[in-house]
Design an enzyme around this catalytic site. Structure first.
Site, PDB file in Angstrom:
ATOM      1  N   GLU A 132       0.872  -1.172   0.000  1.00  0.00           N
ATOM      2  CA  GLU A 132       0.000   0.000   0.000  1.00  0.00           C
ATOM      3  C   GLU A 132       0.910   1.222   0.000  1.00  0.00           C
ATOM      4  O   GLU A 132       1.821   1.312   0.832  1.00  0.00           O
ATOM      5  CB  GLU A 132      -0.870   0.029   1.261  1.00  0.00           C
ATOM      6  N   ARG A 184       6.615 -12.470   8.670  1.00  0.00           N
ATOM      7  CA  ARG A 184       7.265 -11.210   8.330  1.00  0.00           C
ATOM      8  C   ARG A 184       8.612 -11.137   9.037  1.00  0.00           C
ATOM      9  O   ARG A 184       8.863 -11.833  10.009  1.00  0.00           O
ATOM     10  CB  ARG A 184       6.373 -10.049   8.717  1.00  0.00           C
ATOM     11  N   LYS A 208       5.053   0.366  10.121  1.00  0.00           N
ATOM     12  CA  LYS A 208       4.937   1.636   9.405  1.00  0.00           C
ATOM     13  C   LYS A 208       4.554   2.759  10.352  1.00  0.00           C
ATOM     14  O   LYS A 208       5.003   3.884  10.202  1.00  0.00           O
ATOM     15  CB  LYS A 208       3.835   1.513   8.341  1.00  0.00           C
TER      16      LYS A 208
END
Length: 749
Positions: free
Chosen positions: A31, A258, A268
RNA sequence: UGGGGAUUCGCCAAGCGGUAAGGCACCACGUUUUGGUCGUGGCAUUCAUAGGUUCGAAUCCUAUAUCCCCAUCCA
């Protein structure tokens, strides 16, 4: 390179082999709402790497379904990261926003099928209605709206006739699903917001769960790879694609863990907080784990790629040690960059018996780096050396300059300390020394033995530079927030001195400053007037470590005490069954316990027991093998009677239990009678030693090394030899017999 | 009174019923005009725990423990 394949590649192999897909198509779907970090690099390596390995392709897709958070500057950063890492997405930079019209049509289709409805609950009610993880939710009254009404409402939503939040489109699935994600998930919401790409064309935007699977499908993706936290979303992914009856093949989702690295943060949100709160200097601050940060610091794409390759891909949450990353960059730079001399904390040395000046020819590369290149080092009476490289009261094992110990000036002469001059505070401000004229590097006839060679620069010709020294951003291994920041993560040294060739000749942009570390000419702030270098990573320093580290505290490994939880009590019927199994049938407690507690299992068992009265072997196979199949969704292809027949063959030694497993596997898929399978495959057990002996001979002959190891005392190898013999008979040899024979044979060799 | 994942050395990670791979870190020795590199050797009788099945279990079965994810109109 790892020889073993990760689970994703194994899956791809399988799908290609079965013909499920003709081509492997993956995608990297970030994104665009933040700068990519090294976790993204891992994902890029996986997706582009798999596409490359299987001659498919990988799309770079901006998952831009939330106009309020996304921006084109992030799109650029993302593209740049992929390119910098060396991957080519060609024409394939896609945007979910390009699919908005198609997505809208799919939504309409779902409404027409009665699978989606417009809900008008407010946010609080909707949360309330969703239930909790332990309690079922209940469906909104609006779910009863007719297809026509839903169609009309949805169109009005699209046309901007409602305010934000007034209505949403939801999938009609199951408000009591154990998987919370399946409780009528939202498909579309109203957002009167400007989209950085779609402009003001839309005021409804699709949700991730609706857009992602369909975007994958639209692009022809075969393997949709994402991180672990989306595991629960896989159910919707499959639901949407299935309900729409799309033409096959369609994509499937797979999840991996991850990346986490200690002493840093990867979310983020936290990264954004650091940047916006000015705790660091922008997204490309060299202390950040962003791609831009690593790039600015001086990391090479190769080192990041290699790191991603080394850490592997798996499904366990993990925290990789930074030293692994540091190894990768050192390893890469070691074989690439020129070595030069720089003094970070200079102390003056006057060489009292030297007059005039000279230029010393020196190679940029050490003997073990096969590269060519030289520069000239100016040398004269006054030089600077590193403060750390002189010590009046040296600790044991100190190799550098002391009042008693001479040292070599790298590429130049051996130096002996004559006098130390200090200021009022006792700090060394100058060292008076003498050089040995016959000790010049390359033509040394002095016979003096020194323990090390140190870096130095000529006082008059050295250039002053700024050096930015970075330490880890956080002081904690698993940082939580701002309070864990390392206050000393940046040290700016404006008084470092470097040999002139680095500035004048610019042989490279990355260097090893000898004995200190790897440095990078800052791509933004460097100017000829004011050169700036970033420290990429230090050299491995086994002396510094030894000197600093406090005594190795013997870590006491407190043996973990396992607390056993409570075991659910049995019901009365279960107790009775348990008693019967243990007392009447002679089953062991474990088996009886499993059987007694499982209604389905015990009835299967009882049914088989009617056919053959071999309670123990029957119970074993039912609990250990049949149980597994019973738990699966698909219906059993075999029945109790067949299992009884299988047991009979074990009991009369027609087949071994090893063969029985093989036969059972066949029964699961074909539902064939065990006798037929045994007959067809010729699985009858071989128990005749005369037949087995030659095979043992063969195995012994073929494994001389292991025989030697066995003789040396590695008794575990008995199992290895038994296994080998069994393997060469296709599992048909009687293991008990083989065991005895092999044991006998090995004793004699 | 939920569902979904995971657990193999200090950190990653192979392993898919038959000898516990490999990398990082660490330790020792050797080479070295970088206390770097390189080379050699050492680093898991045991796979979260406890039982069971098997000639043989990290791998199959059962139970337990621990950790992660799920109740955003985020992705």
């Amino acid at each position: 390179m790892n020889e073993s394949k990760d689970f994703l590649r194994l899956k791809v192999d399988e799908d290609l082999k079965s013909g499920k897909y003709k081509e492997v198509i993956t995608r990297f779907p970030p994104e665009p709402n933040g700068f990519p970090h090294i976790g993204h690099a891992k994902s890029i390596c996986i997706n582009f790497g798999i596409a490359r390995d299987y001659n498919g392709h990988c799309n770079l897709r901006m998952d831009d379904t939330n106009p309020t958070k996304e921006d084109t500057k992030y799109v650029e950063a993302l593209k740049d990261a992929v390119e910098w890492l060396g991957f080519d997405y060609g024409e394939n930079c896609c945007f979910t926003s390009d699919y908005f019209p198609k997505l809208y049509d799919y939504a309409v289709q779902l409404i027409k099928m009665g699978k989606a409805y417009v809900d008008s609950l407010n946010e609080d009610d909707m949360r309330e209605f969703r239930g909790t993880v332990k309690e079922a939710g209940k469906r909104s009254i609006y779910a009863q709206r007719s297809v026509e009404e839903n169609l009309e409402l949805f169109e009005k939503m699209k046309n901007g006739e409602f305010k934000d939040g007034e209505h949403v489109l939801r999938a009609k699935i199951d408000m009591s699903a154990a998987n919370m994600k399946m409780r009528d998930p939202l498909l579309y919401r109203i957002r009167h917001a400007h989209h950085f790409r779609a402009g003001d064309d839309w005021c409804i935007y699709p949700m991730y769960d609706f857009a992602h699977c369909l975007s994958d499908y639209i692009e022809g993706v075969s393997h949709s790879i994402c991180t672990l936290e989306f595991e629960n979303n896989r159910a919707i992914y499959d639901w949407v694609l299935n309900e729409l009856n799309l033409q096959l093949p369609r994509p499937y989702q797979y999840e991996f863990a991850r990346l986490g690295i200690n002493y840093t943060v990867m979310s983020k949100r936290k990264l954004l907080e650091l940047v916006e709160g000015d705790y660091v200097h922008g997204w490309d601050d060299p202390r950040l784990p962003t791609i831009a940060g690593y790039k600015r610091r001086g990391y090479t794409p190769e080192s990041i790629l290699n790191f991603c390759d080394q850490i592997g891909i798996a499904k366990a949450n993990s925290m990789v040690d930074v030293s692994q990353l540091e190894f990768c960059i050192r390893d890469d730079l070691n074989k690439k960059v020129p070595r030069v001399m720089c003094v970070l904390d200079p102390v003056k040395v006057s060489i009292e018996n030297y007059d005039g000046s000279e230029k010393i020819e020196a190679s940029y590369y050490p003997h073990d780096v096969p590269k060519e290149g030289n520069r000239k080092l100016p040398f004269s009476r006054e030089i600077y050396i590193e403060r750390d490289d002189f010590n009046e009261n040296p600790p044991k094992g100190y190799f550098r300059l002391t009042p008693e110990q001479p040292v070599r000036l790298k590429h130049a002469y051996i130096l002996t300390c004559k006098e130390v001059i200090k200021d009022d505070n006792g700090n060394v401000i100058e060292i008076k020394a003498e050089y040995h004229p016959d000790s010049k590097s390359g033509s040394d006839t002095s016979g003096i033995k020194v323990k090390s060679a140190i870096q130095w620069v000529d006082a008059k010709k050295a250039k002053q530079i700024e050096v930015r020294l970075y330490d880890r951003l956080y002081k904690n291994e698993s940082p939580e927030g701002l309070e864990d920041l390392n206050p000393n993560s940046l040290h700016v040294n404006k008084n470092a001195l470097i040999e002139p060739a680095v500035i004048e000749e610019k042989p490279d942009e990355r260097f090893q400053f000898e004995r200190q570390g790897y440095f990078y000419a800052d791509p933004i702030d460097y100017t000829n007037e004011k050169p700036v270098f970033n420290k990429i990573v230090g050299l491995k320093d086994s002396w510094g470590k030894k000197a600093t580290s406090n005594k190795p505290t013997p870590k006491q490994v407190a043996k973990k005490v396992q607390i056993d939880g409570e075991i659910a009590p049995m019901s009365e019927e279960q107790e009775a069954l348990f008693a019967k199994y243990t007392k009447n049938l002679g089953l062991n407690n474990e088996i009886a316990n499993i059987l007694a507690r499982d209604e389905q299992l015990s009835s299967f068992y009882e049914e088989a027991l009617l056919v053959i009265s071999s309670p123990i072997s029957l119970a074993n196979i039912v609990t250990n093998e049949v149980g597994r199949e019973l738990k699966k969704e698909s219906e059993l292809k075999f029945n109790a009677k067949q299992i009884a027949e299988l047991v009979k063959m074990i009991d009369d030694a027609t087949i071994s239990s090893k063969i029985a497993k093989q036969v059972f596997e066949e029964m699961i898929t074909s539902g064939e009678n065990p006798e037929v399978i045994v007959e067809a495959k010729g699985l009858v057990q071989i128990s005749d030693p005369a037949q087995i002996e030659p095979i043992i001979d063969e195995v012994i002959k073929n494994n001389p090394e292991n025989i030697a190891k066995f003789k040396a005392g590695n008794t575990k190898l008995l199992g290895f030899f038994v296994g080998q013999v069994l393997k060469s008979t296709g599992g048909k040899a009687n293991p008990a017999v083989v065991n005895k024979l092999v044991a006998g044979r090995l004793k004699d060799v």
